[in-house]
Design a protein around this motif. Sequence first.
Motif, PDB file in Angstrom:
ATOM      1  N   LEU A 251     -15.954  12.503  17.360  1.00  0.00           N
ATOM      2  CA  LEU A 251     -16.022  11.298  16.544  1.00  0.00           C
ATOM      3  C   LEU A 251     -15.668  11.557  15.086  1.00  0.00           C
ATOM      4  CD1 LEU A 251     -18.238  10.775  18.987  1.00  0.00           C
ATOM      5  CD2 LEU A 251     -18.622   8.720  17.661  1.00  0.00           C
ATOM      6  N   GLY A 252     -15.373  12.800  14.734  1.00  0.00           N
ATOM      7  CA  GLY A 252     -14.885  13.109  13.394  1.00  0.00           C
ATOM      8  C   GLY A 252     -15.929  12.955  12.310  1.00  0.00           C
ATOM      9  N   SER A 253     -15.483  12.465  11.157  1.00  0.00           N
ATOM     10  CA  SER A 253     -16.350  12.323   9.989  1.00  0.00           C
ATOM     11  C   SER A 253     -16.983  10.941   9.966  1.00  0.00           C
ATOM     12  CB  SER A 253     -15.545  12.532   8.696  1.00  0.00           C
ATOM     13  OG  SER A 253     -14.935  13.804   8.688  1.00  0.00           O
ATOM     14  N   PRO A 254     -18.136  10.809   9.306  1.00  0.00           N
ATOM     15  CA  PRO A 254     -18.783   9.499   9.233  1.00  0.00           C
ATOM     16  C   PRO A 254     -18.019   8.565   8.325  1.00  0.00           C
ATOM     17  CG  PRO A 254     -19.942  11.053   7.835  1.00  0.00           C
ATOM     18  CD  PRO A 254     -18.887  11.836   8.578  1.00  0.00           C
ATOM     19  N   PRO A 255     -18.196   7.253   8.509  1.00  0.00           N
ATOM     20  CA  PRO A 255     -17.578   6.310   7.578  1.00  0.00           C
ATOM     21  C   PRO A 255     -18.108   6.542   6.176  1.00  0.00           C
ATOM     22  CG  PRO A 255     -19.203   5.219   8.971  1.00  0.00           C
ATOM     23  CD  PRO A 255     -19.011   6.594   9.525  1.00  0.00           C
ATOM     24  N   SER A 256     -17.273   6.278   5.197  1.00  0.00           N
ATOM     25  CA  SER A 256     -17.654   6.538   3.816  1.00  0.00           C
ATOM     26  C   SER A 256     -18.814   5.663   3.380  1.00  0.00           C
ATOM     27  CB  SER A 256     -16.450   6.289   2.905  1.00  0.00           C
ATOM     28  OG  SER A 256     -16.821   6.364   1.550  1.00  0.00           O
ATOM     29  N   LYS A 337      -3.718   1.559   1.892  1.00  0.00           N
ATOM     30  CA  LYS A 337      -4.087   2.965   1.781  1.00  0.00           C
ATOM     31  C   LYS A 337      -5.456   3.113   1.116  1.00  0.00           C
ATOM     32  CE  LYS A 337      -0.031   4.295   3.308  1.00  0.00           C
ATOM     33  NZ  LYS A 337       0.122   4.948   4.626  1.00  0.00           N
ATOM     34  N   PRO A 338      -6.192   4.184   1.443  1.00  0.00           N
ATOM     35  CA  PRO A 338      -7.525   4.371   0.856  1.00  0.00           C
ATOM     36  C   PRO A 338      -7.463   4.902  -0.571  1.00  0.00           C
ATOM     37  CG  PRO A 338      -7.023   6.174   2.341  1.00  0.00           C
ATOM     38  CD  PRO A 338      -5.887   5.206   2.464  1.00  0.00           C
ATOM     39  N   ALA A 339      -8.394   4.457  -1.394  1.00  0.00           N
ATOM     40  CA  ALA A 339      -8.558   4.948  -2.762  1.00  0.00           C
ATOM     41  C   ALA A 339      -9.961   4.581  -3.215  1.00  0.00           C
ATOM     42  CB  ALA A 339      -7.512   4.343  -3.698  1.00  0.00           C
ATOM     43  N   LEU A 340     -10.488   5.333  -4.152  1.00  0.00           N
ATOM     44  CA  LEU A 340     -11.843   5.091  -4.650  1.00  0.00           C
ATOM     45  C   LEU A 340     -11.849   5.160  -6.163  1.00  0.00           C
ATOM     46  CD1 LEU A 340     -14.872   4.673  -4.066  1.00  0.00           C
ATOM     47  CD2 LEU A 340     -15.102   7.155  -3.916  1.00  0.00           C
ATOM     48  N   PHE A 341     -12.355   4.101  -6.808  1.00  0.00           N
ATOM     49  CA  PHE A 341     -12.459   4.030  -8.263  1.00  0.00           C
ATOM     50  C   PHE A 341     -13.912   4.217  -8.645  1.00  0.00           C
ATOM     51  CE2 PHE A 341     -12.912   2.122 -12.386  1.00  0.00           C
ATOM     52  CZ  PHE A 341     -11.692   2.278 -13.025  1.00  0.00           C
ATOM     53  N   VAL A 342     -14.186   5.210  -9.487  1.00  0.00           N
ATOM     54  CA  VAL A 342     -15.556   5.560  -9.872  1.00  0.00           C
ATOM     55  C   VAL A 342     -15.642   5.641 -11.390  1.00  0.00           C
ATOM     56  CG1 VAL A 342     -17.294   7.390  -9.839  1.00  0.00           C
ATOM     57  CG2 VAL A 342     -16.100   6.777  -7.737  1.00  0.00           C
ATOM     58  N   VAL A 370     -17.442  10.634  -2.595  1.00  0.00           N
ATOM     59  CA  VAL A 370     -16.703  10.827  -3.838  1.00  0.00           C
ATOM     60  C   VAL A 370     -15.935  12.142  -3.800  1.00  0.00           C
ATOM     61  CG1 VAL A 370     -16.940  11.157  -6.334  1.00  0.00           C
ATOM     62  CG2 VAL A 370     -18.291   9.394  -5.154  1.00  0.00           C
ATOM     63  N   ARG A 371     -16.566  13.177  -3.351  1.00  0.00           N
ATOM     64  CA  ARG A 371     -15.950  14.505  -3.382  1.00  0.00           C
ATOM     65  C   ARG A 371     -14.707  14.586  -2.503  1.00  0.00           C
ATOM     66  NH1 ARG A 371     -18.499  20.371  -1.987  1.00  0.00           N
ATOM     67  NH2 ARG A 371     -18.600  19.460   0.080  1.00  0.00           N
ATOM     68  N   ASN A 372     -14.707  13.845  -1.375  1.00  0.00           N
ATOM     69  CA  ASN A 372     -13.623  13.978  -0.406  1.00  0.00           C
ATOM     70  C   ASN A 372     -12.727  12.749  -0.300  1.00  0.00           C
ATOM     71  OD1 ASN A 372     -14.102  16.668   0.798  1.00  0.00           O
ATOM     72  ND2 ASN A 372     -16.063  15.785   1.389  1.00  0.00           N
ATOM     73  N   ALA A 373     -12.838  11.804  -1.218  1.00  0.00           N
ATOM     74  CA  ALA A 373     -11.982  10.618  -1.164  1.00  0.00           C
ATOM     75  C   ALA A 373     -10.517  11.039  -1.180  1.00  0.00           C
ATOM     76  CB  ALA A 373     -12.278   9.705  -2.347  1.00  0.00           C
ATOM     77  N   PRO A 374      -9.667  10.438  -0.338  1.00  0.00           N
ATOM     78  CA  PRO A 374      -8.246  10.829  -0.314  1.00  0.00           C
ATOM     79  C   PRO A 374      -7.567  10.660  -1.666  1.00  0.00           C
ATOM     80  CG  PRO A 374      -8.798   9.480   1.590  1.00  0.00           C
ATOM     81  CD  PRO A 374      -9.989   9.438   0.689  1.00  0.00           C
ATOM     82  N   LEU A 375      -7.927   9.592  -2.387  1.00  0.00           N
ATOM     83  CA  LEU A 375      -7.456   9.390  -3.760  1.00  0.00           C
ATOM     84  C   LEU A 375      -8.644   8.924  -4.578  1.00  0.00           C
ATOM     85  CD1 LEU A 375      -5.482   9.029  -6.094  1.00  0.00           C
ATOM     86  CD2 LEU A 375      -4.840   6.812  -5.135  1.00  0.00           C
ATOM     87  N   LEU A 376      -8.977   9.672  -5.615  1.00  0.00           N
ATOM     88  CA  LEU A 376     -10.150   9.376  -6.432  1.00  0.00           C
ATOM     89  C   LEU A 376      -9.737   9.128  -7.872  1.00  0.00           C
ATOM     90  CD1 LEU A 376     -13.281   9.282  -6.833  1.00  0.00           C
ATOM     91  CD2 LEU A 376     -13.157  11.747  -7.306  1.00  0.00           C
ATOM     92  N   VAL A 377     -10.266   8.045  -8.453  1.00  0.00           N
ATOM     93  CA  VAL A 377     -10.136   7.789  -9.885  1.00  0.00           C
ATOM     94  C   VAL A 377     -11.493   8.022 -10.533  1.00  0.00           C
ATOM     95  CG1 VAL A 377      -9.714   6.069 -11.663  1.00  0.00           C
ATOM     96  CG2 VAL A 377      -8.250   6.139  -9.646  1.00  0.00           C
ATOM     97  N   LEU A 378     -11.545   8.927 -11.491  1.00  0.00           N
ATOM     98  CA  LEU A 378     -12.756   9.178 -12.278  1.00  0.00           C
ATOM     99  C   LEU A 378     -12.526   8.577 -13.659  1.00  0.00           C
ATOM    100  CD1 LEU A 378     -13.547  12.884 -11.271  1.00  0.00           C
ATOM    101  CD2 LEU A 378     -14.812  10.838 -10.589  1.00  0.00           C
ATOM    102  N   ASP A 379     -13.078   7.406 -13.882  1.00  0.00           N
ATOM    103  CA  ASP A 379     -12.891   6.684 -15.135  1.00  0.00           C
ATOM    104  C   ASP A 379     -14.005   7.044 -16.112  1.00  0.00           C
ATOM    105  OD1 ASP A 379     -11.511   4.838 -16.758  1.00  0.00           O
ATOM    106  OD2 ASP A 379     -12.932   3.251 -16.234  1.00  0.00           O
TER     107      ASP A 379
END
Length: 457
Positions: A251-256, A337-342, A370-379
């Motif tokens: 089942l792989g990794s858990p949902p974010s 596509k996945p991305a995370l803005f923090v 946060v650590r493993n997001a495919p694309l992470l923005v650290l604002d």
Amino acid sequence: MEHIGDILRKQPLPGPPPPGSEAAPDEPEGPTCEICHGARFVHPRRPDGRPDYARVVPCRCLQRDTEGKRQSRLERYSNLGPLAAITFERLADTAHFEDPDSQQQFTRALLAARRFAARPEGWLVLTGQSGTGKTSLAAAIANESIHHARPAFYISTPDLLDHLRASFSPSSELPYDEFFDMVRNTPLLLLDDFGTHSATPWAQEKLEQLLTHRFTGRLPTVLVTSAPLDSLEERLRTRLLNQEVCQVINLGSPPSALPMRRWAPGFELQKQMTFQSFDPKRANLPPEQRQNLETAYKLAREFAESPEGWLVFQGVNGCGKTHLASAIVNHRYQQGKPALFVVVPDFLDHLRSTFAPESQVSYDRLFEAVRNAPLLVLDDFGEQTSTPWAQEKLYQVINHRYNARLATVITTSASLDEIEARVASRLADPKISVLFNITAPDYRGDLPARQRSPRRR
């Protein structure tokens, strides 16, 4: 809580009720049956429709009582506890993941679990990280078996070993041999949390005996583990890879713990920050600053099309850093596509809040998202409080993404001299990072006072 050995002693493997048990129920009777009026038998009808007083047959109420008692014994024997409410129907209705890959993996596992429950043969091995639904699927298999009047026994590996140790005690009502034999030969065994037990020689020997017996006899078994198969003992790993007996579902990794394909609540302004709404040719700027801003815009567009390495924007508040970083995220969302803005200070606050008892998200899930997001923005990097704890958490994020070469965008008003040295050295590494200083002044100086936004950076 009742000891599992006591449950097994009181609830032997259910089978047909012994002769005569129907006439002497061991549970209080319910309302009087309208058909037999409590006699628990009736006279069958002759072909002409009249009662045949020469014969008696059990009443339907007796059959319902017998089935109810058998179901109760099966439920107690299963050891499911709160998991007794989990069914395939409930999982199909409620288990929806935002990430399409996670949803596809779970749907595939759900179908495999349904097939196994309908015809339990051999072994079904459910692997994957915590939070992917492995235990829920195992519980649904057990409950489906009980629904069809077939016994199933669920237990976690650490609990099994604890109960085996306790059965050596003189005060134990169920001797070790009897308890171990019951578990070893149960018609359907569901062994959860395999790989989390203490790997003492005694524990390894008991598990080896249990699994060898069930593998040789091809007794239906569901094994749930978060451990990678290649980390398991070689003999067991060889058995699990035997496709004649075992089916392995990963089942792989858990949902974010955070949304990766849409904006989280509270980012209404960032939703409007697109490349189309960004003005790289501010008329009031001198040529050098206008060219600098156009270069930043071009870098952001190129990064949005193919996110690789790191893009670090420096500059004063209001110069457009956050707008360009948000535009990258919006562009990725438009492409599905996945991305995370923090926002860095907010992230640290949320991370601290996970330690509260009422927190709905665990520290590990939030930090890993946060650590493993495919694309992470650290604002707003550098705006956080510089406590040792905060510095360490941010360093762990930065260092992990640096080593894994994960696509990252960082905006900061701080110079490299003002950033912790071990972080600054990674931000400035030309092998992975493009560090660009936006020299344009605050956008808000271009706007009438009523249009100025305090959040544009």
